[in-house]
Design a protein around this motif. Structure first.
Motif, PDB file in Angstrom:
ATOM      1  N   PRO A 161      55.413  33.949  43.650  1.00 58.10           N
ATOM      2  CA  PRO A 161      54.051  33.602  44.091  1.00 58.10           C
ATOM      3  C   PRO A 161      54.053  32.899  45.445  1.00 58.10           C
ATOM      4  N   ARG A 193      50.872  31.694  46.463  1.00 59.91           N
ATOM      5  CA  ARG A 193      49.662  30.871  46.374  1.00 59.91           C
ATOM      6  C   ARG A 193      49.274  30.809  44.896  1.00 59.91           C
ATOM      7  N   GLU A 229      47.265  31.859  42.809  1.00 62.34           N
ATOM      8  CA  GLU A 229      46.242  32.888  42.564  1.00 62.34           C
ATOM      9  C   GLU A 229      45.787  32.839  41.101  1.00 62.34           C
ATOM     10  N   TYR A 277      45.595  36.735  38.899  1.00 68.91           N
ATOM     11  CA  TYR A 277      46.773  37.503  38.485  1.00 68.91           C
ATOM     12  C   TYR A 277      47.253  37.084  37.102  1.00 68.91           C
ATOM     13  N   LYS A 325      45.782  35.388  33.931  1.00 66.36           N
ATOM     14  CA  LYS A 325      44.720  34.729  34.706  1.00 66.36           C
ATOM     15  C   LYS A 325      44.522  33.252  34.352  1.00 66.36           C
ATOM     16  N   ALA A 364      43.354  27.317  38.208  1.00 64.90           N
ATOM     17  CA  ALA A 364      44.140  26.945  39.385  1.00 64.90           C
ATOM     18  C   ALA A 364      45.209  25.912  39.041  1.00 64.90           C
ATOM     19  N   TRP A 415      54.515  36.347  39.549  1.00 64.87           N
ATOM     20  CA  TRP A 415      53.360  37.229  39.366  1.00 64.87           C
ATOM     21  C   TRP A 415      53.801  38.503  38.647  1.00 64.87           C
ATOM     22  N   ASP A 418      51.119  42.813  47.388  1.00 65.36           N
ATOM     23  CA  ASP A 418      49.707  42.429  47.298  1.00 65.36           C
ATOM     24  C   ASP A 418      48.981  43.536  46.553  1.00 65.36           C
ATOM     25  N   ALA A 450      41.201  40.445  50.467  1.00 64.75           N
ATOM     26  CA  ALA A 450      42.636  40.680  50.639  1.00 64.75           C
ATOM     27  C   ALA A 450      42.958  41.274  52.000  1.00 64.75           C
ATOM     28  N   ARG A 469      44.919  39.338  54.306  1.00 67.96           N
ATOM     29  CA  ARG A 469      46.377  39.233  54.118  1.00 67.96           C
ATOM     30  C   ARG A 469      47.107  40.496  54.548  1.00 67.96           C
TER      31      ARG A 469
END
Lengths: 350, 350
Positions: free
Chosen positions: B145, B147, B149, B152, B175, B178, B191, B259, B266, B269
């Motif tokens: 990872p 970040r 996210e 995910y 999911k 945070a 991820w 990604d 997105a 990125r």
């Protein structure tokens, strides 16, 4: 008799990408279902019959204006040989009114205003014509300010003139900063709307006395030689050419919800917003948006979770800016590639 | 031999108004000049020859996919009789690989990812296939990872498996919020990309043991009766149907700039931004704008003085939203009139 002149020659890029040279602001239905110029003429009709309403524009606009104004005699839509600011246009129209009418009094307005209270507007117009005739003055109607607008000119009333609310003009202040605008308003200054009234005789006399830009061409006008008049004339506004020079100026306050619809941001004032302050025109949908202005002319526009934006979709272009920056579109256009700035100008949608 | 399966059946509304049922995300050139699916297949070719790359989509997508993948044998683009999540698609593709290849090992990827480092991607893919073969495991590749996210799934590695960096799977977390995402990352979770590897034999054995949704249909597959298999199958993802149930799961970390291009946001990125962090695709111009994403497909889009917006002009619709809200397009579409939500969906530009 009383006449009205509607100045409809503006071009301007403040409504890019919708407005174009052949479809400028006054021909757009910015405030309602009909072009601003049609609303402007209709607003006058209870006061002045259609035969005595003159509309002045450019040759390119003559046909579009006639189509937008089917109730007006076609001959009343005048096309200036060249753009020369407001004073030559008003001198020509005033001369036309005077040609068969020695006692002509003229009211002058712009084609691209909105007026919230047309009754009050006509009352102010009638009072301005009264004052112009009674005091033999060049009258300007000042709108009572509702905000410290920095984009407008202000007129500061002076000594009382006659029995009514008319005053001499103390001075004009063009586009003050916000602090000065607030001071001016506190001191009783009014927005200089550009709504004027005069007798044809006084207008002509003041032209000869104060406006060399026009005076030399007046004999040509008398002969009906409009081309010759425009060749002789120097472009000047009636504000600068006459009002700032004459000692026969007068100002009359008016409260009729005047707006000059100066930019996309003005739509928030001249159209009814939803509960969140959004104004939408055309196929537009706003979700969780606040204070936005959306004009969607050639497709569908969807706003989601944004605030205080101006979004315009027209002629193959989408513009996304802020309400704050919308009055400065000209600066934006100067920074865009010319083919983009001119498109949504002249081009077809891609 | 080694095979690759590219799952290309996604529909999804995350790229409205550009994406449509017949032109979903994997067929859009979101990250570069070519459709994501073309980049996804090309990325595999140094590892697996085109004859052994299978692409699975819907009947409606078969022709568009074949057009997008001219280097692939047409017969390798499979059309599922019905959408049934990922496990039936992978069971079918794995059975096809195994049909003439008793030692088939299968790598599974999605058609709509971007990968910043294709070399590292192929190294991870090769290592995953090695691990699957060596340990007779169902392998998932976990991306490290970058970040916390919350969109995910995460995979938590367990005990080491063999000599390399492979591990058993401790658990999956779908999911997280945070805070939990941050905790998971600190604890070494990865991820869950959806990049898998297995041998055909082990996949089939685990299907029979753990996935009643698929097991009953396997004899139909053996007979080449794909319709019968899909009739018998119950939709289930390979994550739920196999990975969460098997005791032969393994996870391998991978660092290749993965990604899943989950939303318009997105693009910031996966495409190179300008100095102010704006990403523009198509005829787009940004002035005094920062952090914006603009996709202008059927006209010109101009942004002026705005930040962190997503503006998409396509198929007769302009969408203006924020980067923050872009991942939640589905909720927006649910709040729009259906003719608008479906347009820029199915309709022609107005």
């Amino acid at each position: 008799m009383r006449w009205a002149v509607v100045l409809a020659g503006g071009v301007g890029a403040r409504f890019w990408p919708v407005s174009t040279a052949r479809r400028p602001k006054q021909l757009l239905a910015l405030a309602g279902d009909r072009p601003l110029v049609a609303e402007s003429v209709e607003r006058l009709l209870p006061l002045v019959p259609a035969e005595r309403v003159l509309v002045v524009g450019s040759p390119a606009l003559q046909e579009p204006l006639r189509r937008a104004l089917p109730g007006l005699p076609a001959a009343n839509v005048l096309a200036e040989p060249r753009a020369a600011s407001t004073a030559p246009a008003l001198a020509w129209a005033t001369a036309r009114a005077a040609a068969g009418d020695g006692a002509a009094a003229v009211l002058s307005v712009h084609a691209d205003w909105t007026v919230a209270d047309p009754e009050a507007f006509r009352a102010a117009a009638a009072a301005a014509l009264d004052l112009a005739e009674r005091e033999d003055a060049l009258v300007t109607v000042g709108a009572r300010p509702t905000r410290p607008e920095i984009g407008y000119g202000y007129v500061v009333p002076g000594a009382p003139l006659g029995a009514g609310s008319g005053r001499r003009i103390a001075r004009f202040v063009e586009k003050p900063d916000a602090a000065e605008a607030a001071r001016l308003i506190a001191a009783g200054a009014l927005w200089n709307t550009g709504m004027f009234a005069w007798t044809a005789a006084r207008f002509r006399a003041e032209c000869r006395r104060h406006a060399p830009e026009l005076a030399g061409g007046l004999p040509a006008l008398d002969r009906g030689d409009v081309e010759g008049f425009y060749r002789a004339a120097t472009p000047v506004s009636v504000d600068v050419g006459l009002y700032e020079r004459t000692d026969r100026g007068a100002v009359l306050p008016g409260d009729f919800g005047w707006d000059d619809v100066g930019s996309w941001a003005a739509l928030a004032r001249v159209r009814a917003p939803d509960a969140a302050g959004n104004v939408t025109v055309g196929r537009a949908h706003v979700v969780d948006a606040a204070g936005c202005i959306v004009w969607s002319e050639d497709g569908t526009t969807v706003l989601d979770g944004v605030s205080d934006l101006v979004v315009v979709r027209a002629r193959g272009v989408t513009l996304v800016t802020t309400r704050e920056r919308a009055p400065h579109l000209k600066e934006l256009l100067a920074r865009l590639p010319s083919d983009v700035a001119e498109r949504g100008g002249e081009g077809e949608p891609r």
